[in-house]
Motif scaffolding. Structure first.
Motif, PDB file in Angstrom:
ATOM      1  N   PRO A  65      -1.920 -26.582 -16.235  1.00 40.65           N
ATOM      2  CA  PRO A  65      -2.495 -26.791 -17.579  1.00 40.65           C
ATOM      3  C   PRO A  65      -3.958 -26.365 -17.681  1.00 40.65           C
ATOM      4  O   PRO A  65      -4.394 -25.900 -18.735  1.00 40.65           O
ATOM      5  CB  PRO A  65      -2.352 -28.293 -17.808  1.00 40.65           C
ATOM      6  N   ALA A  66      -4.719 -26.490 -16.608  1.00 40.45           N
ATOM      7  CA  ALA A  66      -6.129 -26.078 -16.640  1.00 40.45           C
ATOM      8  C   ALA A  66      -6.248 -24.573 -16.822  1.00 40.45           C
ATOM      9  O   ALA A  66      -7.300 -24.072 -17.219  1.00 40.45           O
ATOM     10  CB  ALA A  66      -6.838 -26.502 -15.365  1.00 40.45           C
ATOM     11  N   PRO A  70      -6.592 -23.833 -22.066  1.00 38.54           N
ATOM     12  CA  PRO A  70      -7.720 -23.194 -22.777  1.00 38.54           C
ATOM     13  C   PRO A  70      -7.326 -21.880 -23.443  1.00 38.54           C
ATOM     14  O   PRO A  70      -7.786 -21.589 -24.554  1.00 38.54           O
ATOM     15  CB  PRO A  70      -8.754 -22.958 -21.670  1.00 38.54           C
ATOM     16  N   ALA A  71      -6.464 -21.101 -22.785  1.00 37.63           N
ATOM     17  CA  ALA A  71      -6.039 -19.826 -23.362  1.00 37.63           C
ATOM     18  C   ALA A  71      -5.250 -20.049 -24.650  1.00 37.63           C
ATOM     19  O   ALA A  71      -5.494 -19.390 -25.665  1.00 37.63           O
ATOM     20  CB  ALA A  71      -5.207 -19.034 -22.355  1.00 37.63           C
ATOM     21  N   VAL A  72      -4.326 -20.973 -24.630  1.00 37.30           N
ATOM     22  CA  VAL A  72      -3.522 -21.255 -25.821  1.00 37.30           C
ATOM     23  C   VAL A  72      -4.399 -21.833 -26.933  1.00 37.30           C
ATOM     24  O   VAL A  72      -4.254 -21.469 -28.108  1.00 37.30           O
ATOM     25  CB  VAL A  72      -2.347 -22.196 -25.473  1.00 37.30           C
ATOM     26  N   MET A 106     -11.679 -28.684 -19.069  1.00 38.54           N
ATOM     27  CA  MET A 106     -10.594 -28.771 -18.078  1.00 38.54           C
ATOM     28  C   MET A 106     -11.133 -28.622 -16.652  1.00 38.54           C
ATOM     29  O   MET A 106     -10.412 -28.910 -15.696  1.00 38.54           O
ATOM     30  CB  MET A 106      -9.543 -27.692 -18.331  1.00 38.54           C
ATOM     31  N   ALA A 107     -12.375 -28.185 -16.504  1.00 38.54           N
ATOM     32  CA  ALA A 107     -12.924 -27.955 -15.156  1.00 38.54           C
ATOM     33  C   ALA A 107     -13.330 -29.243 -14.484  1.00 38.54           C
ATOM     34  O   ALA A 107     -13.500 -30.265 -14.972  1.00 38.54           O
ATOM     35  CB  ALA A 107     -14.123 -27.027 -15.240  1.00 38.54           C
TER      36      ALA A 107
END
Length: 107
Positions: A65-66, A70-72, A106-107
């Motif tokens: 998911p990380a 973010p891309a989606v 997400m990081a």
């Protein structure tokens, strides 16, 4: 032979002038002309740019998911902003901001 600071500055100016000339030349040469090809490119290029950017964003995305979230989120924000305002600049900047914020979160 290494360049001195004035030599480097001169080289940067020359490259900048050449780049500017290359970017302005098509507009100067095609001023006042409207061909079917130019009309097609004016209609098709914004969508083409968005597709290329979406494909580039999704390149290397894994199942974690990380990686894909973010891309989606960035792609969804870009599409939503574009459908809402029809502004390519706003869509690109807003989608990029959402992508960066989601990546940092997400990081």
């Amino acid at each position: 032979m290494p360049l001195s600071n004035p030599g480097i500055a001169f080289a940067v100016v020359v490259v900048a002038v050449i780049t500017l000339a290359c970017r302005l030349a098509p507009f100067a040469l095609l001023r006042g002309r409207r061909s079917p090809l130019l009309a097609f490119l004016a209609d098709a290029m914004p969508l083409g740019v968005m597709i290329v950017l979406a494909a580039y964003t999704l390149d290397g995305v894994s199942l974690a998911p990380a990686s894909w979230l973010p891309a989606v989120a960035g792609i969804a924000a870009t599409a939503g902003l574009h459908l809402w305002r029809r502004s390519i600049g706003l869509s690109l900047i807003g989608g990029t901001a959402v992508y960066v914020a989601a990546s940092l979160a997400m990081a």
